[in-house]
Design an enzyme around this catalytic site. Structure first.
Site, PDB file in Angstrom:
ATOM      1  N   GLU A 208       0.810  -1.227   0.000  1.00 53.18           N
ATOM      2  CA  GLU A 208       0.000   0.000   0.000  1.00 53.18           C
ATOM      3  C   GLU A 208       0.838   1.269   0.000  1.00 53.18           C
ATOM      4  O   GLU A 208       1.700   1.463   0.864  1.00 53.18           O
ATOM      5  CB  GLU A 208      -0.947   0.011   1.207  1.00 53.18           C
ATOM      6  CG  GLU A 208      -1.872   1.209   1.209  1.00 53.18           C
ATOM      7  CD  GLU A 208      -3.033   1.094   2.187  1.00 53.18           C
ATOM      8  OE1 GLU A 208      -3.779   2.071   2.334  1.00 53.18           O
ATOM      9  OE2 GLU A 208      -3.185   0.016   2.796  1.00 53.18           O
ATOM     10  N   LYS A 224      -8.568  -1.232   1.062  1.00 55.91           N
ATOM     11  CA  LYS A 224      -9.568  -1.569   2.065  1.00 55.91           C
ATOM     12  C   LYS A 224     -10.538  -2.558   1.431  1.00 55.91           C
ATOM     13  O   LYS A 224     -11.142  -2.274   0.401  1.00 55.91           O
ATOM     14  CB  LYS A 224     -10.300  -0.307   2.521  1.00 55.91           C
ATOM     15  CG  LYS A 224     -11.163  -0.471   3.742  1.00 55.91           C
ATOM     16  CD  LYS A 224     -10.403  -0.947   4.944  1.00 55.91           C
ATOM     17  CE  LYS A 224      -9.461   0.077   5.515  1.00 55.91           C
ATOM     18  NZ  LYS A 224      -8.790  -0.438   6.748  1.00 55.91           N
TER      19      LYS A 224
END
Length: 397
Positions: A208, A224
């Site tokens: 990420e 997410k």
């Protein structure tokens, strides 16, 4: 505040090849440490401003990120590793830092400036290594109770979403650095690599991006939403209204964070809810970008984006209050940021899928975002699924 010389490692040996996440691939075998600065809360002061000043003092001015980088000096610094813990990020956001770290040997901010050696470096052969049994910081029931407490806070209107994280540690014998280095080889580890210091080391397998800056444009890629990496898992993730709502909430938060440091009207969502693979998991990722504002310095950028929205929640400050109240063990090296900074280029990853070693133990952290629609047992299982590949790599499997 403290400045440490280039041979700062004592109880842990230093890797000969510098393997900092996001460091230029063509430079890694020739990088050598030139200067180091570390910060802990007891040192006081503003760590973001101090880090920016330290970099400028060592030939890496980052006071105006919109300014084109000057021509490269082959005798000057190549760039620097930058690490900011979750606790330091919370302090930058004006929030409580949470529970005490389980690995106090680690600093909360580290800046390491690198230059180039005349000859390529070589990585030593790994020595003996044995990893003991994992000890969890809380039971499955305690983790599930924390999830339920977040749901109650959402019901009261205190927050919309909170990321809840657990910790585990294991004793080891031997050199932990080869084990931490293995994390960088995990599939999807965009920020694979290590950073070491005096009596501590961090290994990262993060997919990420917290924030990237190239060509005058800021980019963040929040992740997410998680499912097993099967065909059915991909279909389920794409069809999940709960996961999509959770994801969009964090995308909105990241848009707002970038808007604080971007040229007015330039924030865009370039990709929304794309499904990508990390090890045996599908994860939903979006890309948000913006033109950097004139005069923006590294310190203000860190204050705007740390700690990352996908590992805190929404609203961010209220989520940090919940985290501080609910998590019994500090996040240490987990859920912070680690990467590379240089004039004209910043690339910082979130330290998810990350492990840290002190002189006695290896530590890991894992969790997930909690919304009103979360099932406590499913959230506990998701955190375990995220941690499993990291633990297996550390064990040599």
């Amino acid at each position: 505040m403290r400045q440490i010389g280039p041979d700062g490692v004592d109880t842990l040996p230093l890797l000969t090849v510098v393997d900092v996440p996001a460091a230029p691939a063509g430079c890694r075998r020739t990088l050598v440490e030139r200067a180091r600065w570390e910060w802990r809360p007891a040192d006081g002061g503003d760590p973001a401003a101090a880090a920016q000043d330290f970099l400028a003092a060592h030939g890496l001015p980052l006071d105006d990120l919109a300014r084109p980088a000057a021509g490269h000096d082959p005798t000057g610094p190549c760039g620097a590793a930058l690490y900011v813990s979750a606790a330091a990020g919370a302090l930058l956001a004006g929030a409580p830092p949470g529970a005490a770290t389980p690995a106090p040997a680690l600093p909360d901010v580290a800046v390491v400036v690198y230059g180039h050696a005349d000859t390529p470096r070589v990585r030593p052969a790994p020595g003996p290594w044995r990893l003991g049994d994992w000890a969890e910081s809380w039971t499955r029931a305690e983790h599930a109770a924390a999830v339920e407490a977040v749901r109650e806070a959402i019901g009261r209107g205190d927050v919309y979403q909170v990321n809840v994280v657990g910790h585990a540690c294991a004793r080891y014998a031997g050199d932990p650095l080869p084990a931490l280095t293995r994390l960088g080889a995990l599939p999807g580890a965009r920020y694979g690599g290590t950073l070491t210091g005096a009596g501590w080391a961090i290994g990262c397998a993060s997919p990420e991006t917290l924030v990237e800056l190239t060509g005058g444009r800021l980019v963040t890629r929040p992740i997410k939403g998680t499912r097993p990496a099967t065909a059915a898992g991909a279909r389920e993730l794409l069809a999940s209204a709960k996961e999509r709502a959770e994801h969009v909430m964090i995308v909105d938060l990241e848009r707002n964070d970038l808007a604080r440091v971007a040229r007015t009207g330039t924030v865009t969502v370039d990709e929304l809810f794309a499904v990508r693979r990390w090890c045996d998991l599908w994860q939903a990722e979006s890309t948000v970008s913006a033109a950097v504002a004139d005069g923006l310095g590294l310190a203000d950028l860190l204050r705007a984006v740390c700690p990352g929205g996908s590992v805190t929640g929404a609203p961010k400050r209220a989520a940090l209050d919940q985290i501080a109240a609910l998590e019994p063990v500090g996040r240490g090296a987990g859920m912070g940021t680690l990467g590379w900074v240089a004039p004209g280029r910043i690339d910082l990853g979130l330290t998810i899928r990350t492990a840290a070693a002190d002189a006695e133990r290896v530590h890991v952290w894992a969790g997930g975002g909690i919304t009103w629609g979360s099932d406590p047992e499913a959230e506990v299982a998701e955190a375990a699924a995220k941690s499993a590949p990291v633990r297996a790599a550390l064990a040599g499997r």
